[in-house]
Scaffold this motif. Structure first.
Motif, PDB file in Angstrom:
ATOM      1  N   ASN A  93      56.702  11.091  28.964  1.00 51.95           N
ATOM      2  CA  ASN A  93      57.271  10.635  27.591  1.00 51.95           C
ATOM      3  C   ASN A  93      58.648  11.371  27.309  1.00 51.95           C
ATOM      4  O   ASN A  93      58.740  11.853  26.338  1.00 51.95           O
ATOM      5  N   TRP A  94      59.675  11.435  28.574  1.00 51.17           N
ATOM      6  CA  TRP A  94      60.410  12.057  28.176  1.00 51.17           C
ATOM      7  C   TRP A  94      61.555  11.424  27.168  1.00 51.17           C
ATOM      8  O   TRP A  94      62.025  12.010  26.359  1.00 51.17           O
ATOM      9  N   GLU A  95      61.388  10.007  26.992  1.00 52.49           N
ATOM     10  CA  GLU A  95      62.070   9.266  25.921  1.00 52.49           C
ATOM     11  C   GLU A  95      61.701   9.944  24.499  1.00 52.49           C
ATOM     12  O   GLU A  95      62.580  10.202  23.718  1.00 52.49           O
ATOM     13  N   LEU A  98      63.386  13.396  24.095  1.00 50.04           N
ATOM     14  CA  LEU A  98      64.720  13.360  23.734  1.00 50.04           C
ATOM     15  C   LEU A  98      65.149  13.047  22.203  1.00 50.04           C
ATOM     16  O   LEU A  98      65.907  13.737  21.705  1.00 50.04           O
ATOM     17  N   ALA A  99      64.244  11.944  21.825  1.00 57.01           N
ATOM     18  CA  ALA A  99      64.331  11.742  20.282  1.00 57.01           C
ATOM     19  C   ALA A  99      63.997  12.792  19.554  1.00 57.01           C
ATOM     20  O   ALA A  99      64.520  13.171  18.483  1.00 57.01           O
ATOM     21  N   ILE A 128      66.711   9.610  32.945  1.00 59.14           N
ATOM     22  CA  ILE A 128      66.796  10.544  31.933  1.00 59.14           C
ATOM     23  C   ILE A 128      68.423  10.891  31.861  1.00 59.14           C
ATOM     24  O   ILE A 128      68.900  11.134  30.663  1.00 59.14           O
ATOM     25  N   ALA A 131      70.005   8.136  29.720  1.00 53.17           N
ATOM     26  CA  ALA A 131      69.572   8.102  28.359  1.00 53.17           C
ATOM     27  C   ALA A 131      70.047   9.327  27.468  1.00 53.17           C
ATOM     28  O   ALA A 131      70.535   9.011  26.455  1.00 53.17           O
ATOM     29  N   ALA A 132      70.285  10.431  28.226  1.00 54.96           N
ATOM     30  CA  ALA A 132      70.508  11.562  27.307  1.00 54.96           C
ATOM     31  C   ALA A 132      71.972  11.865  27.271  1.00 54.96           C
ATOM     32  O   ALA A 132      72.409  12.619  26.457  1.00 54.96           O
TER      33      ALA A 132
END
Length: 277
Positions: A93-95, A98-99, A128, A131-132
């Protein structure tokens, strides 16, 4: 504003254990005790106004606690601490993380492939980075083993990431290659990536004056950031060693000490701009 871009502080319950591990791993005696109180005391002694505290999860299960600690440090010491959180390619659940980091005002992410037990060219990292990249600066440990193909993090792997993601902002720790400075010079000198910075941490204890001059002159001065790697090394001693080894004038030191402020302000503005659109 004078900032130490590369420090570590650990929860009081594990600080002693973490310092013992660093002493054993690097065969040295750390200058500090690993606690945030000791870190801020030493930064004040060195007349540094802020420090970036880097938190990295050594296993996927530690991502949430590491980031929670980073958020709490920044919240409790807003005038002195800029905390960087972490991700791990094995954490699904890296997303969501990040949030959570973005919502908490965290501006950067620390990766230490050697301690986190993955390789910097792990394909699981690519989404990752994608997205980051607009919201965070990455601080990445580079180096440790002198042979690149046996090294989880080396200048060549970092260069590949920078080519794939031209917009990603990366601070290459330890002048781009701890104990691999010849490789860092080969890859990065004269081949300037638009969004690449270098920190000075864990270099001056090993560098000759000749190597220090080479490193300082190989990269644009505005891309060099002062870092200590505390608790390994002390801010007061690191300042003196960098100035002496590099033969830097007071004005040159001032530039290096102030560069992080510009980078982190830039990051904040870019993040806001992306969010607004």
């Amino acid at each position: 504003m004078y900032i130490d871009i590369h420090t570590h502080a650990f929860h009081p319950k594990i600080a002693h254990k973490a310092v013992d591990h660093l002493n054993s791993f690097y065969s040295l005696t750390c200058s500090g005790d690993g606690t945030i109180a000791n870190l801020l005391e030493r930064e004040k002694e060195a007349r540094l106004e802020k420090c970036v505290v880097l938190c990295a999860a050594t296993a996927p299960a530690q991502v949430i606690p590491a980031n929670s600690y980073a958020i709490s440090l920044q919240r409790e010491h807003p005038d002195q601490v800029i905390a960087f959180g972490t991700v791990h390619p094995g954490y699904e659940n890296w997303e969501g993380e990040l949030a959570r980091l973005k919502a908490a005002g965290i501006r950067g992410i620390k990766l230490h492939p050697d301690f986190q037990s993955f390789w910097l060219d792990d394909p699981r990292l690519l989404p990752i980075f994608e997205a980051a990249q607009n919201d965070f600066v990455f601080e990445i440990h580079i180096g440790d083993r002198t042979t690149p193909d046996k090294n989880p993090s080396c200048p060549y792997k970092l260069a590949s990431i920078l080519r794939q993601f031209p917009g990603i902002r990366v601070i290459a720790a330890h002048f781009g290659g701890y104990r691999m400075w010849n490789h860092a010079l080969e890859v990065f000198a004269g081949n300037h990536f638009e969004n690449l910075w270098f920190d000075t941490s864990s270099t001056t204890p090993f560098a000759t004056p000749e190597l220090a001059h080479k490193l300082l002159n190989a990269f644009p001065r505005e891309r060099i950031l002062f870092g200590t790697d505390w608790p390994l090394y002390d801010p007061v001693e690191e300042l003196a060693r960098l100035q002496a080894l590099g033969g830097l004038s007071d004005s040159e030191m001032e530039v290096i000490m102030s560069n992080a402020s510009a980078l982190l302000a830039l990051n904040n503005e870019q993040g806001k701009s992306q969010h607004d659109h």
